[in-house]
Design a protein around this motif. Structure first.
Motif, short mmCIF file in Angstrom:
data_model
loop_
_atom_site.label_atom_id
_atom_site.label_comp_id
_atom_site.label_asym_id
_atom_site.label_seq_id
_atom_site.Cartn_x
_atom_site.Cartn_y
_atom_site.Cartn_z
N ALA A 101 0.84 -1.19 0.00
CA ALA A 101 0.00 0.00 0.00
C ALA A 101 0.87 1.24 0.00
O ALA A 101 1.97 1.24 0.58
N LEU A 102 0.40 2.28 -0.65
CA LEU A 102 1.06 3.58 -0.69
C LEU A 102 0.10 4.56 -0.04
O LEU A 102 -1.04 4.71 -0.49
N VAL A 103 0.51 5.20 1.06
CA VAL A 103 -0.39 6.09 1.77
C VAL A 103 0.14 7.52 1.75
O VAL A 103 1.34 7.75 1.67
N ASN A 104 -0.78 8.46 1.80
CA ASN A 104 -0.47 9.88 1.68
C ASN A 104 0.30 10.15 0.38
O ASN A 104 1.22 10.95 0.33
N ALA A 105 -0.11 9.46 -0.66
CA ALA A 105 0.64 9.48 -1.91
C ALA A 105 0.37 10.75 -2.70
O ALA A 105 -0.76 11.24 -2.75
N SER A 106 1.42 11.27 -3.30
CA SER A 106 1.27 12.46 -4.13
C SER A 106 2.27 12.41 -5.27
O SER A 106 3.34 11.81 -5.16
N VAL A 107 1.91 13.02 -6.38
CA VAL A 107 2.82 13.18 -7.51
C VAL A 107 2.48 14.51 -8.17
O VAL A 107 1.34 14.75 -8.56
N SER A 108 3.46 15.39 -8.23
CA SER A 108 3.22 16.72 -8.77
C SER A 108 3.03 16.66 -10.28
O SER A 108 3.39 15.67 -10.94
N GLU A 109 2.50 17.73 -10.82
CA GLU A 109 2.29 17.81 -12.26
C GLU A 109 3.63 17.71 -13.00
O GLU A 109 3.75 17.03 -14.02
N ARG A 110 4.64 18.36 -12.44
CA ARG A 110 5.96 18.32 -13.06
C ARG A 110 6.56 16.92 -13.03
O ARG A 110 7.11 16.41 -14.02
N SER A 111 6.43 16.24 -11.87
CA SER A 111 6.95 14.88 -11.76
C SER A 111 6.21 13.94 -12.69
O SER A 111 6.82 13.06 -13.31
#
Length: 430
Positions: A148-158
């Motif tokens: 599981a991946l929690v509090n996951a985020s990926v920016s527009e640039r990434s």
């Protein structure tokens, strides 16, 4: 194809990584310890634990409420918390030492990760924030470990960078190994799905940073410390999680603020322990009267600056502060630090412009009025001057950002709901 190339690259890089640890260990001895764990070896005798990976201090702090909830819900199941940095390990021991086994995550080589998974045999692996290590993820997936991946985020640039052909293939393969991805924002959920996460796996859970436990006795402890410091009638500015060369700019701002507020006390909390002595030297070079927290130096009316050269006390000093600065934000490269922490404790704060990791929380906090993004040190000084000149406004703004944090709570419950189907049913079930 990419797995073979990546595996070879990590094997070739291993001697250089170990040499780097040895070199860094000259100044930070903890980098020379527990090397067996870095190589996937060492004795960790657990019975199919729930494994939580929190890379460094920030992720360890973020995992606090999650660890507490898992201990409460599954007291029969052992916990393993892995980190990547000595400071992260120390913080994990301080927070979870009586609840979990603490170890380093292995370096991401095929051999180290394979040995680690074979030794640990986790019943569930939870990665806090977007920690994606190909060999480790694939090794866990081959053994059938749910991830599981929690509090996951990926920016527009990434996301744009990840869309490149070779990276896209690797990322899609890794994301396909996760049975649950709890995204911090709807936009992040959309990006994970566009990058290859399986349908139905991604859910918008919200930001766990809002759900960190708040010690309601912290303000009482802070008031007592202010009395001990003879600072009941002195305004206090806390500069938190600072990096070089921010301290130089902050000391210049402090000197100017002192002209308007001659009793102002500055409390500096550097981000990294290895810089404590350097910051002390910088302060002493300016002829400021310094007290070091680690030495239990006396703080009184004559003290100009307190250097907090200890770990784990930042929430106390946010509670003690009239106003705060959140560091890692005046110069590019760091991306800022936790802006929810001061807000949760009703401390109005200002941060610099380089806050790429915190833009979304800052959007709501700045709207509330108790958080300000200052483009430079001159603007920072102006904001602090206004708050120091009107303590009633600072108190009101602090309450406003705390109310904003309270409105955003709930991510922990949604995260636990997403993890519920992955949690082992009893101790006999791996």
């Amino acid at each position: 194809m990419w797995q073979a190339a990546y595996g070879l690259a990590t094997r070739l890089a291993l001697p250089f990584v170990l040499a780097y640890f040895a070199w860094r260990g000259r100044r930070e001895p903890d980098y020379r310890r527990h090397w067996q764990e870095r190589l996937g070896r060492g004795a960790v005798y657990l019975d199919h634990p729930i494994w939580i990976h929190a890379a460094s201090v920030g992720e360890v702090v973020l995992a606090t409420s999650l660890v507490a909830a898992l201990v409460e819900r599954r007291p029969d199941r052992s916990l393993l918390v892995t980190t990547m940095t000595p400071t992260g390990r120390a913080e994990a021991i301080r927070r979870f030492g009586d609840q979990a086994t603490i170890a380093y995550m292995p370096l991401d080589t095929p051999g180290a990760t394979r040995r680690f998974i074979a030794r640990i045999r986790p019943s569930l692996g939870i990665f806090v924030e977007t920690e994606l290590w190909p060999n480790l993820i694939m090794a866990a997936n081959r053994t059938g470990t749910p991830l599981a991946l929690v509090n996951a985020s990926v920016s527009e640039r990434s996301a744009a960078n990840y869309a490149r052909p070779v990276i896209a293939a690797a990322l899609k393969a890794m994301l396909s190994c996760f049975a649950f991805i709890g995204a911090a924002e709807p936009a992040h959920a959309d990006r994970f799905e566009s990058l290859g996460a399986a349908g139905g796996v991604v859910a918008v859970t919200g930001n766990l940073k809002y759900d960190q436990p708040v010690n309601e006795g912290r303000h009482r402890e802070a008031r007592q410390l202010r009395r001990t410091w003879h600072a009941d009638q002195r305004p206090v500015w806390v500069a938190a999680s600072t990096h070089a060369p921010e301290e130089d700019e902050l000391l210049t701002v402090f000197a100017r603020l002192r002209r308007r507020h001659p009793t102002l006390l500055l409390v500096i909390v550097p981000r990294h322990p290895q810089r404590f002595d350097d910051v002390a030297g910088l302060i002493e070079a300016g002829d400021w009267r310094l007290a070091r927290r680690s030495l239990a130096d006396s703080v009184n009316e004559a003290t100009d600056i307190v250097l907090v050269d200890t770990l784990g006390e930042l929430p106390l000093f946010y509670a003690l502060a009239d106003v705060a600065f959140v560091g890692g934000s005046l110069t590019p490269g760091v991306g800022g630090h936790n802006v929810i922490e001061p807000a949760a404790i009703a401390c109005p704060f200002v941060t610099g412009p380089h806050v790429r990791e915190w833009r979304e929380p800052l959007r709501d906090l700045t709207t509330a009025g108790g958080a300000v993004v200052a483009p430079d040190a001159v603007s920072l000084e102006r904001v602090l001057t206004n708050w120091l000149a009107c303590p009633e406004t600072a108190l009101r703004d602090g309450r406003a950002v705390r109310a904003t944090v309270e409105r955003h709570r709930g991510a922990l419950q949604r995260t636990l709901e997403g993890l519920a189907v992955l949690l082992p049913t009893d101790r006999r079930t791996p």
